[in-house]
Design an enzyme around this catalytic site. Structure first.
Site, mmCIF file in Angstrom:
data_model
loop_
_atom_site.group_PDB
_atom_site.id
_atom_site.type_symbol
_atom_site.label_atom_id
_atom_site.label_comp_id
_atom_site.label_asym_id
_atom_site.label_seq_id
_atom_site.Cartn_x
_atom_site.Cartn_y
_atom_site.Cartn_z
ATOM 1 N N HIS A 24 4.656 2.373 -7.867
ATOM 2 C CA HIS A 24 3.632 1.319 -7.944
ATOM 3 C C HIS A 24 2.744 1.538 -9.168
ATOM 4 O O HIS A 24 2.400 0.581 -9.866
ATOM 5 C CB HIS A 24 2.737 1.342 -6.694
ATOM 6 C CG HIS A 24 3.463 1.100 -5.406
ATOM 7 N ND1 HIS A 24 3.619 2.055 -4.433
ATOM 8 C CD2 HIS A 24 4.076 -0.019 -4.934
ATOM 9 C CE1 HIS A 24 4.273 1.546 -3.406
ATOM 10 N NE2 HIS A 24 4.579 0.298 -3.687
ATOM 11 N N GLN A 32 7.934 -9.446 7.424
ATOM 12 C CA GLN A 32 9.177 -8.948 6.831
ATOM 13 C C GLN A 32 9.777 -7.772 7.614
ATOM 14 O O GLN A 32 10.752 -7.175 7.177
ATOM 15 C CB GLN A 32 8.963 -8.599 5.363
ATOM 16 C CG GLN A 32 8.076 -7.408 5.074
ATOM 17 C CD GLN A 32 7.792 -7.275 3.590
ATOM 18 O OE1 GLN A 32 6.992 -8.007 3.020
ATOM 19 N NE2 GLN A 32 8.456 -6.328 2.933
ATOM 20 N N GLY A 47 0.824 -1.208 0.000
ATOM 21 C CA GLY A 47 0.000 0.000 0.000
ATOM 22 C C GLY A 47 0.848 1.243 0.000
ATOM 23 O O GLY A 47 2.029 1.210 -0.360
ATOM 24 N N GLY A 94 9.518 -3.735 -8.340
ATOM 25 C CA GLY A 94 10.304 -2.556 -8.720
ATOM 26 C C GLY A 94 11.801 -2.785 -8.559
ATOM 27 O O GLY A 94 12.246 -3.387 -7.575
ATOM 28 N N GLN A 95 12.559 -2.270 -9.521
ATOM 29 C CA GLN A 95 14.013 -2.387 -9.520
ATOM 30 C C GLN A 95 14.658 -1.720 -8.292
ATOM 31 O O GLN A 95 15.752 -2.076 -7.892
ATOM 32 C CB GLN A 95 14.557 -1.754 -10.815
ATOM 33 C CG GLN A 95 16.062 -1.584 -10.916
ATOM 34 C CD GLN A 95 16.811 -2.910 -10.904
ATOM 35 O OE1 GLN A 95 16.275 -3.941 -11.288
ATOM 36 N NE2 GLN A 95 18.050 -2.867 -10.445
ATOM 37 N N LYS A 96 13.949 -0.756 -7.680
ATOM 38 C CA LYS A 96 14.541 -0.093 -6.509
ATOM 39 C C LYS A 96 14.899 -1.133 -5.440
ATOM 40 O O LYS A 96 15.906 -1.024 -4.759
ATOM 41 C CB LYS A 96 13.581 0.947 -5.929
ATOM 42 C CG LYS A 96 14.310 1.951 -5.072
ATOM 43 C CD LYS A 96 13.517 2.426 -3.891
ATOM 44 C CE LYS A 96 13.085 1.340 -2.996
ATOM 45 N NZ LYS A 96 12.997 1.595 -1.593
ATOM 46 N N SER A 112 9.952 5.957 -2.551
ATOM 47 C CA SER A 112 9.827 4.927 -1.517
ATOM 48 C C SER A 112 8.820 5.437 -0.494
ATOM 49 O O SER A 112 8.767 6.648 -0.219
ATOM 50 C CB SER A 112 11.177 4.721 -0.838
ATOM 51 O OG SER A 112 11.004 4.095 0.421
ATOM 52 N N GLN A 126 15.492 -7.760 -3.462
ATOM 53 C CA GLN A 126 14.185 -8.446 -3.372
ATOM 54 C C GLN A 126 13.837 -9.099 -4.718
ATOM 55 O O GLN A 126 13.386 -10.246 -4.766
ATOM 56 C CB GLN A 126 13.111 -7.439 -2.959
ATOM 57 C CG GLN A 126 11.696 -7.977 -3.064
ATOM 58 C CD GLN A 126 10.663 -7.063 -2.433
ATOM 59 O OE1 GLN A 126 10.491 -7.087 -1.222
ATOM 60 N NE2 GLN A 126 9.974 -6.266 -3.243
ATOM 61 N N HIS A 143 2.653 4.860 -4.617
ATOM 62 C CA HIS A 143 3.253 6.055 -5.224
ATOM 63 C C HIS A 143 3.449 5.787 -6.717
ATOM 64 O O HIS A 143 3.037 4.725 -7.234
ATOM 65 C CB HIS A 143 4.548 6.437 -4.507
ATOM 66 C CG HIS A 143 5.527 5.308 -4.354
ATOM 67 N ND1 HIS A 143 6.070 4.635 -5.425
ATOM 68 C CD2 HIS A 143 6.055 4.719 -3.248
ATOM 69 C CE1 HIS A 143 6.896 3.709 -4.996
ATOM 70 N NE2 HIS A 143 6.899 3.710 -3.672
HETATM 71 O O1 PAF Z 1 8.115 -4.541 -1.972
HETATM 72 C C1 PAF Z 1 7.155 -4.643 -1.191
HETATM 73 O O2 PAF Z 1 6.318 -3.745 -1.058
HETATM 74 C C2 PAF Z 1 7.017 -5.905 -0.337
HETATM 75 O O3 PAF Z 1 8.259 -6.376 0.047
HETATM 76 C C3 PAF Z 1 6.188 -6.992 -1.013
HETATM 77 C C4 PAF Z 1 6.854 -7.497 -2.276
HETATM 78 C C5 PAF Z 1 4.801 -6.454 -1.354
HETATM 79 C C6 PAF Z 1 6.012 -8.185 -0.070
HETATM 80 O O4 PAF Z 1 5.349 -7.821 1.094
#
Ligand code: PAF
Length: 280
Positions: A37, A61, A31, A147-149, A185, A153, A34
């Protein structure tokens, strides 16, 4: 646009879409949407005919002293952004629905996750891979957008998808930046005006690194030294790591290969943790 909160309903609706012959694009988010997304949602719309955005602040996380409670939750705003950008379904489960009290199965990618953010945030990627695997199982997307940022991940999720033969194609969207270069971010909104000024030095240092590489300097020690030098000039910045790595394995490399090597930075700007990267 449909909003689904129930895990079971999400699985049923996604299955019906798949049986109906639709190509499904998934954009997993926490959520506080920005333009980064929104750009992923637009790419999902181009590649697929049904776009599902998940909005779930994933407690698994966040480390014990991290910002789970403070993490910005902007539901009404997110809803409007999704509606304005042609999202078909928002999946917005509760923590209890995703992780009931007796939840005890986790996924641990052990190589790509073991460096950089995996050292400073030791439980982070386990939480990311576990929630993403659950989302992939619920939605069974043809394409999943990240996202590449969040370069590490992306690499961790790609590795997990390859290792476990998960039938989704991972698409990585470019980093979207403010006019002054700061990578978008959700955590940028924690920054004061002065912290924000210092934070712009991150993208400046990465751009300088790319300039050096483009001018023929291939030695990554020299590139790292330059980034550290530039970041160290800012009073509010404390470096967590500066690494030049292979973009798939995240292992350090000694020389630069075009489009394969990436410089990654994590810093504290006072008490705000930011990451960014640049592909050479
Ligand atoms: O990048 C994120 O916003 C989170 O790490 C994700 C991929 C939605 C997992 O919770």
């Amino acid at each position: 646009m449909q909003v689904i909160e129930s895990v079971k309903e999400m699985q049923t609706v996604a299955m019906q879409l798949r049986f109906g012959g639709h190509l499904i694009g998934l954009v997993p988010t926490m959520g506080n949407l920005h333009d980064g997304h929104v750009s992923l949602i637009k790419q999902a719309n181009e590649k697929s005919d049904k776009v599902i955005v998940t909005i779930f602040v994933n407690p698994k996380q966040f480390g014990p002293n991290e910002d789970f409670e403070e993490y910005p939750r902007t539901w009404q705003d997110d809803l409007k952004k999704c509606e304005d950008n042609g999202v078909d379904i928002i999946f917005h489960p509760s923590v209890q629905a995703m992780f009931p009290k007796d939840f005890s199965s986790y996924l641990n990618e052990e190589a790509v996750s073991s460096v950089m953010c995996g050292i400073s945030r030791p439980t982070h990627f386990k939480g990311v891979t576990t929630v993403c695997l659950k989302l992939f199982n619920l939605v069974r997307p043809d394409f999943s957008f990240f996202g590449q940022k969040d370069a590490q991940q992306c690499a961790v999720i790609k590795k997990m998808v390859r290792d476990l033969n998960i039938p989704t194609e991972i698409k990585v969207g470019e980093t979207i930046r403010e006019p002054d270069g700061l990578a978008l971010s959700s955590r940028n909104q924690y920054l004061s005006k002065l912290q924000r000024e210092d934070a712009t030095s991150i993208s400046k240092a990465l751009n300088k690194a790319k300039e050096l590489a483009d001018s023929g300097i291939g030695n990554t020690d020299r590139i790292i030294a330059e980034i550290i030098h530039l970041l160290s000039q800012k009073r509010r910045i404390r470096i967590i790591y500066v690494k030049v790595v292979d973009k798939d394995t995240m292992q350090a490399v000694k020389t630069i290969s075009q489009n394969q090597t990436i410089a990654c930075v994590a810093v504290w700007v006072d008490d705000v943790r930011l990451i960014d990267n640049i592909v050479f």
